[in-house]
Design a protein around this motif. Structure first.
Motif, PDB file in Angstrom:
ATOM      1  N   TYR A 155       4.196 -11.935  -3.271  1.00 17.19           N
ATOM      2  CA  TYR A 155       3.239 -11.290  -3.558  1.00 17.19           C
ATOM      3  C   TYR A 155       2.778 -10.401  -2.237  1.00 17.19           C
ATOM      4  CZ  TYR A 155       0.538 -14.350  -0.828  1.00 17.19           C
ATOM      5  OH  TYR A 155      -0.149 -15.161   0.228  1.00 17.19           O
ATOM      6  N   SER A 156       2.128  -9.185  -2.410  1.00 14.57           N
ATOM      7  CA  SER A 156       1.467  -8.639  -1.481  1.00 14.57           C
ATOM      8  C   SER A 156       0.151  -8.208  -1.436  1.00 14.57           C
ATOM      9  CB  SER A 156       2.210  -7.076  -1.568  1.00 14.57           C
ATOM     10  OG  SER A 156       1.196  -5.993  -0.792  1.00 14.57           O
ATOM     11  N   ILE A 157      -0.710  -8.705  -0.261  1.00  8.70           N
ATOM     12  CA  ILE A 157      -2.045  -8.520  -0.413  1.00  8.70           C
ATOM     13  C   ILE A 157      -2.576  -6.959  -0.795  1.00  8.70           C
ATOM     14  CG2 ILE A 157      -4.066  -8.324   0.823  1.00  8.70           C
ATOM     15  CD1 ILE A 157      -3.524 -11.124   0.195  1.00  8.70           C
ATOM     16  N   GLU A 158      -1.860  -6.034   0.059  1.00 13.58           N
ATOM     17  CA  GLU A 158      -2.261  -4.691  -0.399  1.00 13.58           C
ATOM     18  C   GLU A 158      -2.028  -4.432  -1.871  1.00 13.58           C
ATOM     19  OE1 GLU A 158      -0.794  -0.117   0.968  1.00 13.58           O
ATOM     20  OE2 GLU A 158       0.315  -1.890   1.776  1.00 13.58           O
ATOM     21  N   LYS A 159      -0.918  -4.808  -2.450  1.00 12.72           N
ATOM     22  CA  LYS A 159      -0.867  -4.506  -3.970  1.00 12.72           C
ATOM     23  C   LYS A 159      -1.990  -5.328  -4.749  1.00 12.72           C
ATOM     24  CE  LYS A 159       4.018  -3.327  -3.625  1.00 12.72           C
ATOM     25  NZ  LYS A 159       5.439  -3.642  -4.133  1.00 12.72           N
ATOM     26  N   ALA A 160      -2.229  -6.476  -4.212  1.00  7.86           N
ATOM     27  CA  ALA A 160      -3.283  -7.119  -5.305  1.00  7.86           C
ATOM     28  C   ALA A 160      -4.735  -6.418  -5.068  1.00  7.86           C
ATOM     29  CB  ALA A 160      -3.309  -8.622  -4.660  1.00  7.86           C
ATOM     30  N   SER A 177      -4.981  -3.558  -4.388  1.00  9.27           N
ATOM     31  CA  SER A 177      -5.096  -2.048  -4.986  1.00  9.27           C
ATOM     32  C   SER A 177      -5.385  -2.350  -6.588  1.00  9.27           C
ATOM     33  CB  SER A 177      -3.554  -1.397  -4.854  1.00  9.27           C
ATOM     34  OG  SER A 177      -3.435  -0.188  -5.701  1.00  9.27           O
ATOM     35  N   LEU A 178      -4.658  -3.375  -7.209  1.00  7.59           N
ATOM     36  CA  LEU A 178      -4.755  -3.849  -8.632  1.00  7.59           C
ATOM     37  C   LEU A 178      -6.240  -4.180  -8.888  1.00  7.59           C
ATOM     38  CD1 LEU A 178      -3.704  -3.946 -11.506  1.00  7.59           C
ATOM     39  CD2 LEU A 178      -3.021  -6.117 -10.780  1.00  7.59           C
ATOM     40  N   GLU A 190     -11.764  -2.672 -11.008  1.00 10.22           N
ATOM     41  CA  GLU A 190     -13.217  -2.433 -10.622  1.00 10.22           C
ATOM     42  C   GLU A 190     -13.613  -1.268 -10.998  1.00 10.22           C
ATOM     43  OE1 GLU A 190     -16.016  -4.587  -9.367  1.00 10.22           O
ATOM     44  OE2 GLU A 190     -14.294  -5.939 -10.169  1.00 10.22           O
ATOM     45  N   LYS A 191     -12.921  -0.098 -10.697  1.00 10.88           N
ATOM     46  CA  LYS A 191     -13.137   1.070 -11.118  1.00 10.88           C
ATOM     47  C   LYS A 191     -13.465   1.320 -12.590  1.00 10.88           C
ATOM     48  CE  LYS A 191     -10.068   3.769  -8.971  1.00 10.88           C
ATOM     49  NZ  LYS A 191      -9.270   4.868  -8.453  1.00 10.88           N
ATOM     50  N   TYR A 192     -12.284   0.870 -13.335  1.00  7.99           N
ATOM     51  CA  TYR A 192     -12.556   0.955 -14.754  1.00  7.99           C
ATOM     52  C   TYR A 192     -13.749   0.311 -15.361  1.00  7.99           C
ATOM     53  CZ  TYR A 192      -7.714   2.911 -14.995  1.00  7.99           C
ATOM     54  OH  TYR A 192      -6.796   3.824 -14.914  1.00  7.99           O
ATOM     55  N   TRP A 193     -14.070  -1.032 -14.739  1.00  9.15           N
ATOM     56  CA  TRP A 193     -15.088  -1.751 -15.087  1.00  9.15           C
ATOM     57  C   TRP A 193     -16.625  -1.026 -14.968  1.00  9.15           C
ATOM     58  CZ3 TRP A 193     -16.960  -5.247 -18.029  1.00  9.15           C
ATOM     59  CH2 TRP A 193     -18.193  -5.981 -17.811  1.00  9.15           C
TER      60      TRP A 193
END
Length: 351
Positions: free
Chosen positions: A325-330, A332-333, A338-341
């Motif tokens: 895993y990548s913290i940056e990618k996590a 980002s997702l 949150e933006k969609y929510w």
């Protein structure tokens, strides 16, 4: 006073399973530690670029091994160790090629260093069927050296004291936790310590990463009252949203004194934590749960442990899907979700 080890059989079984399931660098690290326990004079070499030699023991103290060459000079006698932990899908042909290459490297080293091979130990994460061992015996006979095979069950059998078994278990099954248990901390420090661990474990093995995520997640759920837990197990209704709702109720921080702001540096791959007033003073504060600055760095504003749980779910899914895993990618997702929510809430309220 001798230590009491009431769970030796369980400890042995856990250690065996860890060895059998580990591969590549992870298996080598486990094997190196156990070899240090069971071989008094064992010395490990570097994990990479070791030309087939992963460890050795110089038998300088054993008189029968003190030899002389033609001009009367003493000859060092070594036991050599090669560690090989292939993936489960690796076929015997590929395994045999690697084993033969390691053996050749050891023979070449012995010639170049004018030393003698006392014995060659081949350590693997798989058992040998009879036909495979016959082939290895033929290889060793051809170059005139004695050999011994160490597979997981054999290594475990050589841990001949409860102390050794306990140490082996502690090493291969170590809990990826800080000096104190996460649940010793209040919610805001729990989140801070968990984020530090998640950043640190980005370069670890798949097994270690999953163990960390499970450890943090299980610790997190301890903040949910037992009554809610019992409802989950009886009704099987504790889905992602319900867990987040419960965490927002039971881990909500009482006032701004406890609010912490965590900024992740993608260059340094670590979190920097600020108190609320500090975040405002340095100009990085944003009231959103997650935000992104002009440099592309993400920040988390933690008022409860719900955001941490969301990140854990994303990270665990990523590990299972891709092996790491990548913290940056996590982040980002999480930011995208949150933006969609927020957009959905605005649209719903405008109705």
């Amino acid at each position: 006073m001798e230590r009491d080890f009431p769970s030796i059989n369980v400890n042995t079984w856990v250690t065996l399973k860890k060895l059998e399931n580990a591969t590549r660098e992870e298996f080598e690290r486990y094997a190196q530690f156990i070899l240090l326990l069971i071989h008094k004079n064992y010395n490990k070499t570097r994990l990479t670029k070791d030309d087939g030699i992963d460890g050795y023991a110089l038998l300088r103290q054993n008189r029968p091994y003190k030899m002389k060459d033609n001009d009367g000079s003493s000859i060092d006698v070594y036991e050599f160790f090669s560690i090989y932990g292939p993936e489960g899908k690796t076929d015997w042909s590929e395994k045999r090629t690697k084993i033969a290459k390691d053996l050749k490297s050891i023979v070449n080293y012995s010639k170049e260093s004018k030393s003698k091979i006392g014995k060659w130990f081949l350590i693997t994460n798989f058992d040998f069927i009879h036909s495979y061992e016959v082939e290895i015996a033929a290889m060793c006979k051809e170059v005139g050296i004695e050999y011994e095979l160490y597979y997981p069950q054999k290594m475990i059998s050589l841990l001949d004291t409860p102390e050794h078994i306990y140490k082996a278990l502690a090493f291969v099954d170590q809990a990826p936790s800080p000096r104190r248990k996460l649940t010793d901390f209040y919610f805001h420090i729990f989140a801070e310590e968990s984020l530090k661990l998640l950043a640190e474990y980005q370069s670890r093995t798949t097994t270690e990463q999953l163990e960390l995520v499970n450890y943090i997640n299980n610790s997190l759920l301890l903040y949910v009252p037992e009554k809610e837990y019992m409802n989950y197990y009886s009704n099987r209704t504790m889905n992602f949203r319900l867990v987040n709702r419960l965490l927002s109720v039971y881990t909500s921080l009482p006032n701004e004194e406890f609010f912490l702001y965590h900024q992740y540096s993608k260059e340094q791959k670590r979190f920097f934590t600020y108190e609320l007033e500090e975040a405002k003073n340095v100009g990085i504060f944003n009231d959103s749960v997650i935000s992104q600055d002009e440099k592309g760095d993400y920040s988390l504003f933690i008022k409860d442990l719900k955001p941490l749980h969301t990140i854990l779910v994303i990270v665990r899914y990523t590990i299972i899907r891709s092996g790491t895993y990548s913290i940056e990618k996590a982040l980002s997702l999480f930011h995208t979700q949150e933006k969609y929510w927020e957009q959905w809430k605005i649209k719903y309220e405008l109705g």
